[in-house]
Design an enzyme around this catalytic site. Structure first.
Site, short mmCIF file in Angstrom:
data_model
loop_
_atom_site.label_atom_id
_atom_site.label_comp_id
_atom_site.label_asym_id
_atom_site.label_seq_id
_atom_site.Cartn_x
_atom_site.Cartn_y
_atom_site.Cartn_z
N TRP A 58 30.42 20.42 32.36
CA TRP A 58 30.18 19.47 33.45
C TRP A 58 31.45 19.13 34.20
O TRP A 58 31.41 18.88 35.41
CB TRP A 58 29.49 18.21 32.93
CG TRP A 58 28.12 18.51 32.39
CD1 TRP A 58 27.71 18.43 31.09
CD2 TRP A 58 26.99 19.00 33.13
NE1 TRP A 58 26.40 18.82 30.99
CE2 TRP A 58 25.94 19.18 32.21
CE3 TRP A 58 26.77 19.31 34.48
CZ2 TRP A 58 24.68 19.64 32.60
CZ3 TRP A 58 25.52 19.78 34.86
CH2 TRP A 58 24.50 19.94 33.93
N ASP A 61 32.70 10.48 34.59
CA ASP A 61 31.30 10.86 34.45
C ASP A 61 30.85 10.39 33.07
O ASP A 61 31.25 10.97 32.06
CB ASP A 61 31.15 12.38 34.60
CG ASP A 61 29.74 12.86 34.28
OD1 ASP A 61 28.85 12.02 34.01
OD2 ASP A 61 29.53 14.09 34.28
N LYS A 105 19.53 9.94 30.18
CA LYS A 105 19.91 10.04 28.76
C LYS A 105 19.87 8.65 28.12
O LYS A 105 19.05 8.39 27.26
CB LYS A 105 21.27 10.69 28.61
CG LYS A 105 21.27 12.12 29.20
CD LYS A 105 22.65 12.61 29.48
CE LYS A 105 22.67 13.77 30.44
NZ LYS A 105 21.84 14.92 30.04
C1 LIG Z 1 27.96 14.81 31.23
C2 LIG Z 1 26.97 15.25 32.26
N1 LIG Z 1 27.33 15.23 33.56
C3 LIG Z 1 26.47 15.63 34.52
C4 LIG Z 1 25.22 16.10 34.22
C5 LIG Z 1 24.32 16.54 35.34
O1 LIG Z 1 23.41 15.53 35.58
P1 LIG Z 1 22.27 15.63 36.68
O2 LIG Z 1 21.28 16.62 36.17
O3 LIG Z 1 21.76 14.22 36.74
O4 LIG Z 1 22.88 16.08 37.95
C6 LIG Z 1 24.79 16.12 32.89
C7 LIG Z 1 23.44 16.60 32.57
O5 LIG Z 1 23.09 16.83 31.44
C8 LIG Z 1 25.69 15.70 31.90
O6 LIG Z 1 25.35 15.74 30.60
#
Ligand SMILES: Cc1ncc(COP(=O)(O)O)c(C=O)c1O
Length: 367
Positions: A102, A172, A196
């Protein structure tokens, strides 16, 4: 059919009491005579919901005075770009600590908006840990440093925010927001997809410091043509997250999850529960060579526990047998394989105990 023990990485298990409140609100929401999803976002009833969600999140996380809380759409993935676009002017520097997939995606998006650079790359050590102080150094000119507090895929986390001196910090926190208390004042932007720890998919909580809002109005707006409205933190603040139609269902669900957290005593209580749940699982992983935990001890996630079988051929067998036994979604992320149990706030201790019992039985039968 009974509800299974849900170890999904997201969308993930919700408190059953919240799911029941959603069910109740669908045909008729409070005294509105309308269903929850059939109600205008401009109605007084929804206004109360979004204000309450904002206040609850502020109380739970002890968000400092002057900070803003937004509920946006586009997921955490949109924030990868939006944060960089608002906090920098073209050509300005921003530094990224890469601790998993991510953060790599965030860097790629930020590079469209500014001079974004990786200052540490956990891929070189197999994504098993976050860096130690001294292993990374932000550039003097970096406007902010970016990190991911919990790495959902690899099962690692920062026990403390990165030490970056006076640099501004962007986080994040998608997979561990509200796991326990967090030092919000140390951050300028915190964002998290709700699916989550906070509720359903389709809502992203964004917390902004006064500096971040100011940067949006100055650096961000200095871009040719200014900021697109839907990507403008300043505008979203001015409009109270309602420049356009928000995800009304998602915001209500999130507000109910936050009420559940407050009712059970807040984030210190939640943190204690989460530490206990995670310890049950890590103790089992450390008990025998049959399992191979992925993360190094001091980087272990309390939300996503990742491991392999000593004999990887047993992993699909484990996933299949666990599913049949009512323990669902234990397959590791498709990019890394192995096994993963996501044990977010709403995952009850009983689910973790059931998983540990199953693991012991599995070892007896296959070890
Ligand atoms: C740490 C983290 N950042 C970003 C995301 C991406 O999130 P989204 O699907 O809401 O864009 C996730 C998705 O699992 C994640 O675990």
């Amino acid at each position: 059919m009974a509800r299974a023990h849900n170890f999904s990485a997201g969308p993930a298990v919700l408190p059953l009491s919240v799911v029941e409140q959603l069910q109740e609100a669908l045909p008729e929401f409070r005294d509105t005579r309308l269903g929850l999803m059939e109600l205008s976002h401009r109605s007084a009833a929804f206004g109360e919901v979004i204000a309450s969600a904002r206040e609850r999140l502020k109380r739970l996380l002890a968000v400092p005075e002057g900070y803003e809380v937004l509920f946006l759409q586009g997921g955490a993935s949109l924030q990868f770009y939006m944060s960089a676009l608002n906090l920098t002017a073209p050509g300005e520097a921003a530094d990224y600590v890469l601790t998993g997939s991510w953060t790599k995606k965030a860097l790629k998006e930020a590079a469209r908006a500014c001079d974004a650079k990786a200052i540490w790359d956990g891929g070189e050590t197999g994504w098993k840990r976050v860096p130690r102080p001294g292993e990374y150094a932000p550039r003097d000119e970096a406007v902010y440093v970016y990190y991911t507090s919990n790495n959902t895929i690899f099962g690692t986390r920062w026990a403390e925010p990165p030490a970056v001196g006076e640099h501004h910090l962007v986080c994040d926190a998608s997979s561990d927001i509200c796991w326990g208390p967090m030092d919000v004042a140390r951050h300028d932007v915190i964002f998290a997809g709700a699916q989550k720890n906070l509720g359903p998919s389709g809502v992203t909580a964004v917390i902004l410091s006064p500096w971040a809002v100011e940067r949006s109005r100055t650096a961000g707006q200095s871009r040719p043509g200014g900021l697109p409205s839907m990507l403008d933190y300043g505008l979203m603040v001015d409009k109270g997250s309602m420049f356009n139609t928000p995800n009304t269902f998602g915001v209500f669900a999130l507000e109910r999850v936050l009420a559940w957290l407050e009712d059970l005593g807040g984030l210190a209580v939640m943190a204690e529960r989460n530490r206990e749940k995670a310890a049950l699982l890590y103790d089992e992983l450390d008990r025998t060579d049959f399992w191979r935990p992925h993360a190094e001890r001091d980087s272990r996630s309390l939300m996503n526990v990742t491991w392999r079988c000593a004999d990887p051929e047993l992993e699909p067998v484990f996933v299949k047998e666990a599913d049949a036994a009512g323990l669902v979604a234990l397959k590791g992320h498709r990019s890394v394989g192995g096994l993963r149990a996501s044990i977010y706030n709403a995952c009850p201790r009983e689910s973790v105990e059931a998983l540990v019992d199953f693991m012991r039985d599995f070892e007896r039968r296959h070890g």
